[in-house]
Every structure is written in C-alpha cells, then in structure tokens.
Design a protein around this motif. Sequence first.
Motif, short mmCIF file in Angstrom:
data_model
loop_
_atom_site.label_atom_id
_atom_site.label_comp_id
_atom_site.label_asym_id
_atom_site.label_seq_id
_atom_site.Cartn_x
_atom_site.Cartn_y
_atom_site.Cartn_z
N ALA A 126 0.83 -1.29 -0.07
CA ALA A 126 0.01 0.18 0.11
C ALA A 126 0.79 1.36 0.01
O ALA A 126 0.32 2.42 -0.11
N GLY A 127 2.31 1.11 0.19
CA GLY A 127 3.11 2.10 0.20
C GLY A 127 3.89 2.11 1.45
O GLY A 127 3.76 1.39 2.30
N PRO A 128 5.26 2.99 1.17
CA PRO A 128 6.06 2.87 2.38
C PRO A 128 5.47 3.13 3.83
O PRO A 128 4.58 3.72 3.89
N ALA A 129 6.16 2.36 4.86
CA ALA A 129 5.47 2.28 6.05
C ALA A 129 6.63 2.18 7.16
O ALA A 129 7.71 1.66 6.77
N GLY A 130 6.55 2.89 8.24
CA GLY A 130 7.45 3.07 9.17
C GLY A 130 7.18 1.87 10.09
O GLY A 130 6.25 1.05 10.10
N LEU A 131 8.46 1.70 11.00
CA LEU A 131 8.21 0.57 11.93
C LEU A 131 6.95 0.48 12.90
O LEU A 131 6.35 -0.46 13.23
N GLY A 132 6.49 1.69 13.30
CA GLY A 132 5.39 1.77 14.13
C GLY A 132 4.26 1.36 13.55
O GLY A 132 3.39 0.83 13.96
N LYS A 183 7.14 -3.38 18.76
CA LYS A 183 8.14 -2.85 17.65
C LYS A 183 9.26 -3.59 17.27
O LYS A 183 9.77 -3.93 16.13
N SER A 184 9.87 -4.37 18.63
CA SER A 184 10.94 -5.19 18.49
C SER A 184 10.63 -6.46 17.49
O SER A 184 11.64 -6.92 16.68
N THR A 185 9.48 -7.01 17.71
CA THR A 185 9.05 -8.23 17.02
C THR A 185 9.03 -7.62 15.46
O THR A 185 9.39 -8.30 14.63
N VAL A 234 3.94 -0.74 10.82
CA VAL A 234 3.81 -2.20 10.76
C VAL A 234 3.59 -2.90 11.99
O VAL A 234 2.82 -3.69 12.13
N ALA A 235 4.27 -2.21 13.16
CA ALA A 235 3.92 -3.14 14.58
C ALA A 235 2.49 -2.81 14.76
O ALA A 235 1.86 -3.88 15.22
N GLU A 236 1.71 -1.83 14.64
CA GLU A 236 0.33 -1.68 14.96
C GLU A 236 -0.62 -2.43 13.80
O GLU A 236 -1.58 -3.03 14.53
N GLU A 237 -0.17 -2.68 12.91
CA GLU A 237 -1.01 -3.44 12.01
C GLU A 237 -0.96 -4.91 12.48
O GLU A 237 -1.91 -5.55 12.36
N LEU A 238 0.20 -5.19 12.71
CA LEU A 238 0.51 -6.66 13.06
C LEU A 238 -0.01 -7.25 14.59
O LEU A 238 0.09 -8.09 15.02
N ALA A 239 -0.34 -5.84 15.34
CA ALA A 239 -0.54 -6.08 16.77
C ALA A 239 0.52 -6.67 17.55
O ALA A 239 0.46 -7.52 18.37
N VAL A 240 1.96 -6.18 17.06
CA VAL A 240 2.99 -6.88 17.88
C VAL A 240 3.95 -5.63 18.43
O VAL A 240 3.66 -4.50 18.14
#
Length: 263
Positions: free
Chosen positions: A17-23, A33-35, A25-31
């Motif tokens: 869907a476009g470039p995404a930051g670490l936060g 940030k380290s994961t 991605v973590a929010e989308e996966l519900a994990v």
Amino acid sequence: MSQSVERALRILPVLAAGPAGLGEVAEELAVHKSTALRLLRTLHEHGYAYRQGDGRYRLGARLFALAAEAVENLDVREVAHPHLVELNRATGHTVHLALHQDDEVVYVDKVDSRYPVRMYSRIGRPVPLTVAAVAKVLLADLPEAERRALAERIDYPRHTARSTPDAAAFLRELALVREQGWATDLGGHEESLNCLAAPVYGPHGRVAAAMSLSAPTVVADADGLLDLLPLLVRTADAIGRDYAGGGPAPTTPTAPTAPTPMP
C-alpha cells in the motif's frame, strides 16, 4: 502455519500500500516494535523489503522479480485445460482457448464436441479478427488508441451477411464487448455456426486469454447457446482465479440475467 511466517506474510500487503514505518507495521500486526523490526530485517536481508533513507520500508526488488518470473513461466493453457474439458463435458459443445499475438488471435487449445457435426478449427490457426467471438473479447481489452489503430489497418472480409462491415462497426462492437464483458459470433463467420466467448483475466487484471463455446445451429440456436452464458462466465472466472494464483480475478465480468444477441 508458523506464527513468524504468518506475520511476515501479513507485512507484505502493508508495504504494497506504500512505504510504512516501523510503528505502522507493528500496529498493523498488533505486535511489539522489536518483533516487527526483526521481521522487517529478515525480509530486507532476503530482498523482499527495502529500508529507505527516511527509515520507512517498502517492497523489495526480489519480490517483483519473483512475481515476474512466475507470470512468465505460467502457461495459461495448462491451467485452463481441465476447465475446458469440464465445460465440454457439461455442454457437449466445442470449447476453445485463444490468445492475442501481435495482430493475430490464435487458438491454443480445443476440446471437440461430442456430436457428429464437428467444428473445423485447429490449434495454432489464426481466427478471423472481425467476426470471431474470442477475437472480440481479446481486442476489446486493448487500450483505446491501440483498438482504433488496429481497426483502421485490418481488412473486413464479408464471410456472411452478418459479418462486421467496417472499422466503425467493429469499434462499436468492441465497445459493447468491453461494457458487457462477453462476445458473440452469431453467424458472422459461418451462417450455420454460433459462438459465445468470455475473457480469462490474468494476475494483473488484464485479459490474458479468451475461451468460447461453439455449436452448429442444428444443435444449438443463438438463444440456446446464450442460455449457457452464465456457465461460460463462471468457467472463465475459475480459470482466471487459478491463473492468478488462487485470488479473486479482478474486474471479472458479470453475465447479464437476460442476454440478447449483439447486432
């Protein structure tokens, strides 16, 4: 499925869907940030994700290369053949699969009818562009400028009184095919033969092939063949889903409830 593999796979649509930051991605996966970072680093190492200068991630070149290679090596004939056989078994009529190559549309597969009257057609043989239903389906998918250029440079032989007479009529018919998502040849090539065609969509949402049902009028008149339109469209949809890798075929046409022959 491994939880790590599942999470990594879930990242790919996010990056698509476009470039995404670490936060993000973590929010989308519900994990944590380290994961998410561990997963992104693994994808980055293998070329499936790429870390930009601003710290955000996007899909990597390796993923596009794999997709292109898979599409290039995928033979629509191999995917379609079992479906053609099943449609032939269900209807008894001749079933064709055709591809567009340069200024020709060519039959690449065929399953003959079960009745004594057979349709004369051969795999590898070009079809008449201006009347064949499979040709109309394939050419209707061309961008408008290409459709117009093609219509102006080809000939319009009068096979029968119902053959397409000129470029203007051909373009009108292709516009109708684009709108309704299917095509007919009701005596345009041979007066005693009717044909109905539907598109097979490829992985990128463009028409990859066309399939058709053909029958002599002594076996199935125009109305009888048009009654099989929903079955033909469902079969084309099934081939498209298999060809696209199991996902839904994008922009697949819907058969009308009460089809009428094209003029």
